[in-house]
Design a protein around this motif. Sequence first.
Motif, PDB file in Angstrom:
ATOM      1  N   MET A  99      38.088  23.561  44.263  1.00 17.22           N
ATOM      2  CA  MET A  99      38.180  24.961  44.634  1.00 17.22           C
ATOM      3  C   MET A  99      38.046  25.828  43.378  1.00 17.22           C
ATOM      4  SD  MET A  99      41.182  26.770  46.746  1.00 17.22           S
ATOM      5  CE  MET A  99      41.633  28.417  46.342  1.00 17.22           C
ATOM      6  N   MET A 100      37.298  26.874  43.481  1.00 16.84           N
ATOM      7  CA  MET A 100      37.084  27.752  42.343  1.00 16.84           C
ATOM      8  C   MET A 100      38.294  28.662  42.145  1.00 16.84           C
ATOM      9  SD  MET A 100      33.150  28.868  42.565  1.00 16.84           S
ATOM     10  CE  MET A 100      31.847  27.694  42.711  1.00 16.84           C
ATOM     11  N   GLN A 101      38.703  28.784  40.891  1.00 17.56           N
ATOM     12  CA  GLN A 101      39.855  29.616  40.548  1.00 17.56           C
ATOM     13  C   GLN A 101      39.478  31.089  40.643  1.00 17.56           C
ATOM     14  OE1 GLN A 101      40.805  28.558  36.549  1.00 17.56           O
ATOM     15  NE2 GLN A 101      40.859  26.379  36.990  1.00 17.56           N
ATOM     16  N   GLN A 102      40.417  31.910  41.129  1.00 19.40           N
ATOM     17  CA  GLN A 102      40.165  33.343  41.222  1.00 19.40           C
ATOM     18  C   GLN A 102      40.218  34.001  39.847  1.00 19.40           C
ATOM     19  OE1 GLN A 102      42.817  35.566  43.765  1.00 19.40           O
ATOM     20  NE2 GLN A 102      41.918  37.518  43.176  1.00 19.40           N
ATOM     21  N   TYR A 103      41.176  33.577  39.016  1.00 23.07           N
ATOM     22  CA  TYR A 103      41.330  34.163  37.687  1.00 23.07           C
ATOM     23  C   TYR A 103      40.869  33.170  36.632  1.00 23.07           C
ATOM     24  CZ  TYR A 103      44.128  37.645  40.107  1.00 23.07           C
ATOM     25  OH  TYR A 103      44.546  38.634  40.954  1.00 23.07           O
ATOM     26  N   LEU A 104      40.059  33.651  35.697  1.00 22.79           N
ATOM     27  CA  LEU A 104      39.480  32.797  34.668  1.00 22.79           C
ATOM     28  C   LEU A 104      39.891  33.282  33.290  1.00 22.79           C
ATOM     29  CD1 LEU A 104      35.936  32.778  36.240  1.00 22.79           C
ATOM     30  CD2 LEU A 104      37.578  30.911  36.327  1.00 22.79           C
ATOM     31  N   GLU A 105      40.313  32.354  32.439  1.00 25.78           N
ATOM     32  CA  GLU A 105      40.690  32.693  31.066  1.00 25.78           C
ATOM     33  C   GLU A 105      39.467  33.200  30.300  1.00 25.78           C
ATOM     34  OE1 GLU A 105      42.514  29.438  29.017  1.00 25.78           O
ATOM     35  OE2 GLU A 105      44.114  29.248  30.492  1.00 25.78           O
ATOM     36  N   VAL A 106      39.650  34.322  29.574  1.00 29.14           N
ATOM     37  CA  VAL A 106      38.536  34.867  28.804  1.00 29.14           C
ATOM     38  C   VAL A 106      38.864  35.102  27.344  1.00 29.14           C
ATOM     39  CG1 VAL A 106      37.295  35.908  30.733  1.00 29.14           C
ATOM     40  CG2 VAL A 106      39.082  37.214  29.543  1.00 29.14           C
ATOM     41  N   GLY A 107      40.126  34.954  26.963  1.00 34.85           N
ATOM     42  CA  GLY A 107      40.453  35.161  25.563  1.00 34.85           C
ATOM     43  C   GLY A 107      41.942  35.207  25.314  1.00 34.85           C
ATOM     44  N   LYS A 108      42.265  35.335  24.029  1.00 33.03           N
ATOM     45  CA  LYS A 108      43.660  35.364  23.596  1.00 33.03           C
ATOM     46  C   LYS A 108      43.856  36.505  22.605  1.00 33.03           C
ATOM     47  CE  LYS A 108      47.049  32.505  21.187  1.00 33.03           C
ATOM     48  NZ  LYS A 108      47.305  31.199  20.593  1.00 33.03           N
ATOM     49  N   ILE A 109      44.919  37.265  22.801  1.00 31.66           N
ATOM     50  CA  ILE A 109      45.256  38.326  21.860  1.00 31.66           C
ATOM     51  C   ILE A 109      45.849  37.664  20.624  1.00 31.66           C
ATOM     52  CG2 ILE A 109      46.708  40.346  21.421  1.00 31.66           C
ATOM     53  CD1 ILE A 109      46.481  40.996  24.414  1.00 31.66           C
ATOM     54  N   THR A 110      45.191  37.875  19.479  1.00 29.84           N
ATOM     55  CA  THR A 110      45.613  37.199  18.257  1.00 29.84           C
ATOM     56  C   THR A 110      46.443  38.078  17.339  1.00 29.84           C
ATOM     57  OG1 THR A 110      43.559  37.766  17.121  1.00 29.84           O
ATOM     58  CG2 THR A 110      43.631  35.642  18.284  1.00 29.84           C
ATOM     59  N   ASN A 111      46.260  39.406  17.439  1.00 28.70           N
ATOM     60  CA  ASN A 111      47.004  40.289  16.544  1.00 28.70           C
ATOM     61  C   ASN A 111      46.769  41.735  16.937  1.00 28.70           C
ATOM     62  OD1 ASN A 111      48.712  40.940  14.428  1.00 28.70           O
ATOM     63  ND2 ASN A 111      47.590  39.709  12.924  1.00 28.70           N
ATOM     64  N   VAL A 112      47.407  42.631  16.220  1.00 26.58           N
ATOM     65  CA  VAL A 112      47.172  44.063  16.407  1.00 26.58           C
ATOM     66  C   VAL A 112      45.980  44.462  15.547  1.00 26.58           C
ATOM     67  CG1 VAL A 112      49.581  44.535  16.905  1.00 26.58           C
ATOM     68  CG2 VAL A 112      48.763  44.751  14.573  1.00 26.58           C
ATOM     69  N   HIS A 113      45.428  45.625  15.848  1.00 28.49           N
ATOM     70  CA  HIS A 113      44.323  46.167  15.046  1.00 28.49           C
ATOM     71  C   HIS A 113      44.612  47.640  14.815  1.00 28.49           C
ATOM     72  CE1 HIS A 113      40.215  46.315  13.472  1.00 28.49           C
ATOM     73  NE2 HIS A 113      40.164  47.519  14.024  1.00 28.49           N
TER      74      HIS A 113
ATOM     75  N   ILE B 269      46.847  51.087  13.818  1.00 25.75           N
ATOM     76  CA  ILE B 269      48.195  51.586  14.123  1.00 25.75           C
ATOM     77  C   ILE B 269      48.277  52.326  15.459  1.00 25.75           C
ATOM     78  CG2 ILE B 269      48.839  51.758  11.690  1.00 25.75           C
ATOM     79  CD1 ILE B 269      48.327  54.810  11.947  1.00 25.75           C
ATOM     80  N   MET B 270      47.179  52.334  16.229  1.00 23.05           N
ATOM     81  CA  MET B 270      47.140  53.099  17.470  1.00 23.05           C
ATOM     82  C   MET B 270      47.303  52.242  18.728  1.00 23.05           C
ATOM     83  SD  MET B 270      46.922  56.053  16.158  1.00 23.05           S
ATOM     84  CE  MET B 270      46.642  57.062  17.586  1.00 23.05           C
ATOM     85  N   GLY B 271      47.794  51.013  18.571  1.00 22.66           N
ATOM     86  CA  GLY B 271      48.052  50.180  19.738  1.00 22.66           C
ATOM     87  C   GLY B 271      46.893  49.308  20.174  1.00 22.66           C
ATOM     88  N   GLU B 272      45.856  49.186  19.354  1.00 25.55           N
ATOM     89  CA  GLU B 272      44.747  48.305  19.701  1.00 25.55           C
ATOM     90  C   GLU B 272      45.110  46.853  19.375  1.00 25.55           C
ATOM     91  OE1 GLU B 272      40.657  50.779  19.260  1.00 25.55           O
ATOM     92  OE2 GLU B 272      41.613  50.204  17.369  1.00 25.55           O
ATOM     93  N   VAL B 273      44.467  45.922  20.084  1.00 27.48           N
ATOM     94  CA  VAL B 273      44.709  44.495  19.854  1.00 27.48           C
ATOM     95  C   VAL B 273      43.393  43.788  19.561  1.00 27.48           C
ATOM     96  CG1 VAL B 273      46.824  44.364  21.227  1.00 27.48           C
ATOM     97  CG2 VAL B 273      44.622  44.006  22.347  1.00 27.48           C
ATOM     98  N   ARG B 274      43.496  42.708  18.772  1.00 27.47           N
ATOM     99  CA  ARG B 274      42.349  41.842  18.463  1.00 27.47           C
ATOM    100  C   ARG B 274      42.377  40.670  19.434  1.00 27.47           C
ATOM    101  NH1 ARG B 274      39.802  41.911  13.578  1.00 27.47           N
ATOM    102  NH2 ARG B 274      39.661  39.661  13.545  1.00 27.47           N
ATOM    103  N   VAL B 275      41.226  40.403  20.037  1.00 19.26           N
ATOM    104  CA  VAL B 275      41.129  39.329  21.023  1.00 19.26           C
ATOM    105  C   VAL B 275      40.090  38.316  20.577  1.00 19.26           C
ATOM    106  CG1 VAL B 275      40.561  38.762  23.418  1.00 19.26           C
ATOM    107  CG2 VAL B 275      41.790  40.877  22.899  1.00 19.26           C
ATOM    108  N   GLN B 276      40.493  37.054  20.579  1.00 21.63           N
ATOM    109  CA  GLN B 276      39.540  35.966  20.355  1.00 21.63           C
ATOM    110  C   GLN B 276      38.900  35.683  21.711  1.00 21.63           C
ATOM    111  OE1 GLN B 276      41.307  32.274  19.172  1.00 21.63           O
ATOM    112  NE2 GLN B 276      39.355  31.243  19.009  1.00 21.63           N
ATOM    113  N   PRO B 277      37.593  36.005  21.883  1.00 21.45           N
ATOM    114  CA  PRO B 277      36.967  35.824  23.195  1.00 21.45           C
ATOM    115  C   PRO B 277      36.578  34.375  23.453  1.00 21.45           C
ATOM    116  CG  PRO B 277      35.395  36.737  21.654  1.00 21.45           C
ATOM    117  CD  PRO B 277      36.706  36.615  20.906  1.00 21.45           C
TER     118      PRO B 277
ATOM    119  N   SER C  47      54.268  48.077  20.299  1.00 22.69           N
ATOM    120  CA  SER C  47      53.901  47.742  21.679  1.00 22.69           C
ATOM    121  C   SER C  47      52.721  46.773  21.701  1.00 22.69           C
ATOM    122  CB  SER C  47      53.598  48.999  22.496  1.00 22.69           C
ATOM    123  OG  SER C  47      52.505  49.715  21.966  1.00 22.69           O
ATOM    124  N   ALA C  48      51.767  46.956  20.785  1.00 22.58           N
ATOM    125  CA  ALA C  48      50.632  46.031  20.711  1.00 22.58           C
ATOM    126  C   ALA C  48      51.084  44.652  20.243  1.00 22.58           C
ATOM    127  CB  ALA C  48      49.567  46.585  19.769  1.00 22.58           C
ATOM    128  N   LEU C  49      52.026  44.613  19.309  1.00 21.51           N
ATOM    129  CA  LEU C  49      52.539  43.345  18.796  1.00 21.51           C
ATOM    130  C   LEU C  49      53.238  42.533  19.883  1.00 21.51           C
ATOM    131  CD1 LEU C  49      52.475  41.864  16.141  1.00 21.51           C
ATOM    132  CD2 LEU C  49      54.626  42.944  15.511  1.00 21.51           C
TER     133      LEU C  49
END
Length: 165
Positions: free
Chosen positions: A1-15, A17-25, A72-74
């Motif tokens: 059965m096909m999964q509805q939700y698929l992993e696409v990445g991991k948040i590795t750190n903040v980017h 000071i404005m709440g952005e995050v770095r994602v390893q895709p 909050s990003a951390l």
Amino acid sequence: MMQQYLEVGKITNVHGIMGEVRVQPWADSPQYLCQFKTLYVDKGHFPVKVERARVHKNMVILKLEGLTDVSSALSMKNAILYIDRKDANLPEGSFFLADIYGLEARDAETGAVLGTIADILTLPASNVYVIRGGEREIMVPAVPQFIAETNVDGGYVRINMMEGL
């Protein structure tokens, strides 16, 4: 059965000071992740709106709703991000790697069952399918010379067996 939700990445750190995050895709290209307006966080699949997304040095920089500062990003560091399958637009003939785990691997010439796809190695040159459950473990580069057909709906992959494979 096909999964509805698929992993696409991991948040590795903040980017910044404005709440952005770095994602390893975890996609063929980082740009793929930038198209989604909603992502889902961790196993609970909590939805979060994407305000902005851009690629920076093979990482994706996301501005997610509700993340306004470094602290909050951390709090999102190491979170796994998911997409909903229905939000994804794949080109004709494309598939998600998650959909081929467990597919039966068959010899393209004889139709003999070689085993099932038990693992996928994502290497720089190409992915490699690891087939187990047959007489021996087989590793097959996922390139057209070796993969004759991938039929996700039919539950199989046909492989051109070559000497030494």
